[in-house]
Design a protein around this motif. Structure first.
Motif, PDB file in Angstrom:
ATOM      1  N   GLY A 154       0.797  -1.220   0.000  1.00 54.32           N
ATOM      2  CA  GLY A 154       0.000   0.000   0.000  1.00 54.32           C
ATOM      3  C   GLY A 154       0.827   1.267   0.000  1.00 54.32           C
ATOM      4  O   GLY A 154       0.297   2.359   0.237  1.00 54.32           O
ATOM      5  N   MET A 155       2.134   1.174  -0.279  1.00 57.48           N
ATOM      6  CA  MET A 155       3.006   2.349  -0.281  1.00 57.48           C
ATOM      7  C   MET A 155       3.402   2.744  -1.689  1.00 57.48           C
ATOM      8  O   MET A 155       3.748   1.894  -2.516  1.00 57.48           O
ATOM      9  CB  MET A 155       4.287   2.074   0.516  1.00 57.48           C
ATOM     10  N   LEU A 184       0.602   6.455   1.681  1.00 59.28           N
ATOM     11  CA  LEU A 184       0.191   5.189   2.281  1.00 59.28           C
ATOM     12  C   LEU A 184      -1.316   5.014   2.125  1.00 59.28           C
ATOM     13  O   LEU A 184      -2.096   5.905   2.487  1.00 59.28           O
ATOM     14  CB  LEU A 184       0.551   5.161   3.767  1.00 59.28           C
ATOM     15  N   ALA A 185      -1.721   3.866   1.576  1.00 66.96           N
ATOM     16  CA  ALA A 185      -3.133   3.540   1.505  1.00 66.96           C
ATOM     17  C   ALA A 185      -3.645   3.172   2.895  1.00 66.96           C
ATOM     18  O   ALA A 185      -2.866   2.951   3.829  1.00 66.96           O
ATOM     19  CB  ALA A 185      -3.348   2.381   0.539  1.00 66.96           C
ATOM     20  N   ALA A 186      -4.960   3.101   3.047  1.00 69.22           N
ATOM     21  CA  ALA A 186      -5.548   2.729   4.328  1.00 69.22           C
ATOM     22  C   ALA A 186      -5.077   1.335   4.750  1.00 69.22           C
ATOM     23  O   ALA A 186      -4.879   0.449   3.917  1.00 69.22           O
ATOM     24  CB  ALA A 186      -7.072   2.761   4.234  1.00 69.22           C
ATOM     25  N   GLN A 187      -4.878   1.188   6.059  1.00 66.32           N
ATOM     26  CA  GLN A 187      -4.504  -0.100   6.646  1.00 66.32           C
ATOM     27  C   GLN A 187      -3.188  -0.651   6.074  1.00 66.32           C
ATOM     28  O   GLN A 187      -3.053  -1.836   5.814  1.00 66.32           O
ATOM     29  CB  GLN A 187      -5.627  -1.123   6.446  1.00 66.32           C
ATOM     30  N   THR A 188      -2.224   0.230   5.907  1.00 66.58           N
ATOM     31  CA  THR A 188      -0.916  -0.173   5.367  1.00 66.58           C
ATOM     32  C   THR A 188       0.095  -0.334   6.498  1.00 66.58           C
ATOM     33  O   THR A 188       0.149   0.463   7.431  1.00 66.58           O
ATOM     34  CB  THR A 188      -0.397   0.874   4.359  1.00 66.58           C
ATOM     35  N   LEU A 203       7.755  14.399   8.054  1.00 60.88           N
ATOM     36  CA  LEU A 203       6.693  15.393   8.188  1.00 60.88           C
ATOM     37  C   LEU A 203       5.427  14.812   7.583  1.00 60.88           C
ATOM     38  O   LEU A 203       5.442  14.328   6.440  1.00 60.88           O
ATOM     39  CB  LEU A 203       7.076  16.682   7.454  1.00 60.88           C
ATOM     40  N   ALA A 204       4.331  14.843   8.322  1.00 60.53           N
ATOM     41  CA  ALA A 204       3.046  14.413   7.767  1.00 60.53           C
ATOM     42  C   ALA A 204       2.482  15.541   6.907  1.00 60.53           C
ATOM     43  O   ALA A 204       2.301  16.661   7.386  1.00 60.53           O
ATOM     44  CB  ALA A 204       2.077  14.052   8.882  1.00 60.53           C
ATOM     45  N   LEU A 205       2.210  15.226   5.650  1.00 58.52           N
ATOM     46  CA  LEU A 205       1.629  16.206   4.731  1.00 58.52           C
ATOM     47  C   LEU A 205       0.108  16.132   4.735  1.00 58.52           C
ATOM     48  O   LEU A 205      -0.569  17.126   4.509  1.00 58.52           O
ATOM     49  CB  LEU A 205       2.159  15.971   3.318  1.00 58.52           C
ATOM     50  N   ASP A 206      -0.405  14.925   4.967  1.00 63.92           N
ATOM     51  CA  ASP A 206      -1.849  14.721   4.990  1.00 63.92           C
ATOM     52  C   ASP A 206      -2.134  13.439   5.764  1.00 63.92           C
ATOM     53  O   ASP A 206      -1.475  12.415   5.551  1.00 63.92           O
ATOM     54  CB  ASP A 206      -2.393  14.608   3.565  1.00 63.92           C
ATOM     55  N   GLY A 207      -3.100  13.478   6.675  1.00 60.12           N
ATOM     56  CA  GLY A 207      -3.441  12.292   7.434  1.00 60.12           C
ATOM     57  C   GLY A 207      -2.459  12.034   8.567  1.00 60.12           C
ATOM     58  O   GLY A 207      -1.521  12.795   8.805  1.00 60.12           O
ATOM     59  N   THR A 208      -2.682  10.929   9.262  1.00 61.45           N
ATOM     60  CA  THR A 208      -1.868  10.545  10.412  1.00 61.45           C
ATOM     61  C   THR A 208      -1.311   9.148  10.203  1.00 61.45           C
ATOM     62  O   THR A 208      -2.010   8.262   9.719  1.00 61.45           O
ATOM     63  CB  THR A 208      -2.717  10.582  11.703  1.00 61.45           C
ATOM     64  N   ALA A 209      -0.052   8.953  10.557  1.00 59.99           N
ATOM     65  CA  ALA A 209       0.590   7.646  10.444  1.00 59.99           C
ATOM     66  C   ALA A 209       1.441   7.411  11.679  1.00 59.99           C
ATOM     67  O   ALA A 209       1.695   8.325  12.478  1.00 59.99           O
ATOM     68  CB  ALA A 209       1.448   7.572   9.179  1.00 59.99           C
ATOM     69  N   THR A 210       1.878   6.180  11.836  1.00 61.77           N
ATOM     70  CA  THR A 210       2.813   5.840  12.896  1.00 61.77           C
ATOM     71  C   THR A 210       4.151   5.489  12.253  1.00 61.77           C
ATOM     72  O   THR A 210       4.213   4.637  11.364  1.00 61.77           O
ATOM     73  CB  THR A 210       2.304   4.653  13.734  1.00 61.77           C
ATOM     74  N   LEU A 233       6.412   1.960   8.832  1.00 60.26           N
ATOM     75  CA  LEU A 233       5.335   2.919   8.655  1.00 60.26           C
ATOM     76  C   LEU A 233       4.008   2.175   8.702  1.00 60.26           C
ATOM     77  O   LEU A 233       3.821   1.172   7.993  1.00 60.26           O
ATOM     78  CB  LEU A 233       5.458   3.643   7.313  1.00 60.26           C
ATOM     79  N   THR A 234       3.070   2.657   9.511  1.00 64.09           N
ATOM     80  CA  THR A 234       1.745   2.052   9.562  1.00 64.09           C
ATOM     81  C   THR A 234       0.693   3.149   9.566  1.00 64.09           C
ATOM     82  O   THR A 234       0.938   4.270  10.039  1.00 64.09           O
ATOM     83  CB  THR A 234       1.563   1.178  10.824  1.00 64.09           C
ATOM     84  N   THR A 235      -0.490   2.818   9.045  1.00 62.70           N
ATOM     85  CA  THR A 235      -1.574   3.784   9.029  1.00 62.70           C
ATOM     86  C   THR A 235      -2.916   3.074   9.000  1.00 62.70           C
ATOM     87  O   THR A 235      -3.038   1.966   8.462  1.00 62.70           O
ATOM     88  CB  THR A 235      -1.459   4.733   7.810  1.00 62.70           C
TER      89      THR A 235
END
Length: 314
Positions: A154-155, A184-188, A203-210, A233-235
């Motif tokens: 999903g990346m 990153l797509a959902a649930q990646t 830097l997060a440009l859009d959305g939230t990730a771990t 990377l997870t989201t």
């Protein structure tokens, strides 16, 4: 700016709101240089802006101004920016296209939202400090409409500068660097290879990730230090990240206004050279930006105290 919050080798670098081009300019969030950490590799400046509605206002409008000792890197997510510089470059920048201006010994340029434009503007503006061996080189301009892309699960990663997972950008780097936009797509959940001897930030440009077990969301810059061979990377929901990295930059620099120099005298000389150039005269080391409908930006007064060269950590 606030003090970085540390968790092991992780630091959260909060950004500061800045009006681009003056008090009435478009607001950006500046995370580099930060109060405690000035650089990531040779990346020494990072402004993120938008999404801004530019249907009723002027959008971006930054008059001619000078640079020395650095490269400017422009990356858009939405909208358009028209670039002009004293080399005669005229470039309409769009999302997915990389623009690099190498100031070297001296250049001037302007940036503006073009007359015909999309309703929303969003992007990042970065600077790269040039090393001593290259910082006096002649100025140059490059635009890259096609960049290498890495896909896995999903990346999707677009390599702006440097090399990631075997894909190398055509952009010229003067120190070992990495810049990549990662979608990153959902649930990646994915792993990105990195170099242990380099330092990194996200830097997060859009959305939230771990990233490396730390949540990253738009606003602050997540500094990850050195010693890592991979980033996990997870989201949950879709997200878009900017990954920056590079070999730690060991030269001490003076960053003041639009200049990256090595001492107080060099900054003072560059400021004097810009102020001595009459608007539109096309004289001096910074040249003339033709076609911009407005006035150039004057240099601020020199500080009362002497400018001191500093390293990448304050």
């Amino acid at each position: 700016m606030s003090t970085p919050q540390s968790t092991g080798t992780v630091e959260i670098l909060e950004g500061a709101p800045v009006a681009l081009g003056g008090p009435r300019g478009m607001e950006v969030v500046r995370t580099l240089p930060n109060k405690h950490r000035r650089m990531v590799g040779a990346w020494c400046f990072l402004d993120a802006y938008g999404p801004h509605d530019v249907t009723t206002g002027p959008g971006m409008r930054v008059g001619p101004h000078p640079h020395i000792g650095l490269q400017t890197v422009t990356w858009l997510l939405q909208g358009e920016v028209l670039h002009r510089d004293s080399l005669g470059s005229l470039q309409d920048i769009r999302p997915g296209q990389l623009t690099i201006m190498t100031a070297g010994s001296g250049i001037s340029h302007s940036e503006e939202t073009p007359a015909e434009h999309s309703p929303t503007l969003q992007g990042v503006q970065l600077w790269v400090a040039l090393p001593e061996s290259d910082r006096h080189m002649p100025p140059a301009f490059a635009h890259h409409a096609d960049l290498p892309v890495v896909t896995e699960g999903g990346m999707t990663a677009t390599v702006l500068m440097g090399t990631l997972a075997g894909a190398t950008s055509p952009a010229v780097c003067h120190t070992p660097l990495l810049g990549a936009e990662i979608t990153l797509a959902a649930q990646t959940r994915t792993t990105v290879p990195v170099r242990p001897e380099h330092e990194y930030a996200v830097l997060a440009l859009d959305g939230t990730a771990t990233v490396a077990d730390t949540e990253v969301k738009p606003g602050p810059l997540l500094y990850l230090g050195t010693g890592r061979s991979a980033l996990t990377l997870t989201t949950g929901d879709p997200a878009k990240l900017l990954l920056l990295g590079g070999e730690p930059f060991d030269e001490k620099v003076v960053m003041w206004w639009n200049f990256v120099a090595r001492d107080h005298e060099e900054v003072a000389a560059a400021r004097a050279a810009w102020e001595a150039t009459a608007d539109g005269a096309g004289e001096g080391e910074f040249g003339e930006v033709e076609g911009y409908d407005g006035v150039r930006i004057p240099a601020p007064p020199m500080p009362i105290t002497r400018l001191v060269p500093r390293g990448r950590v304050r």
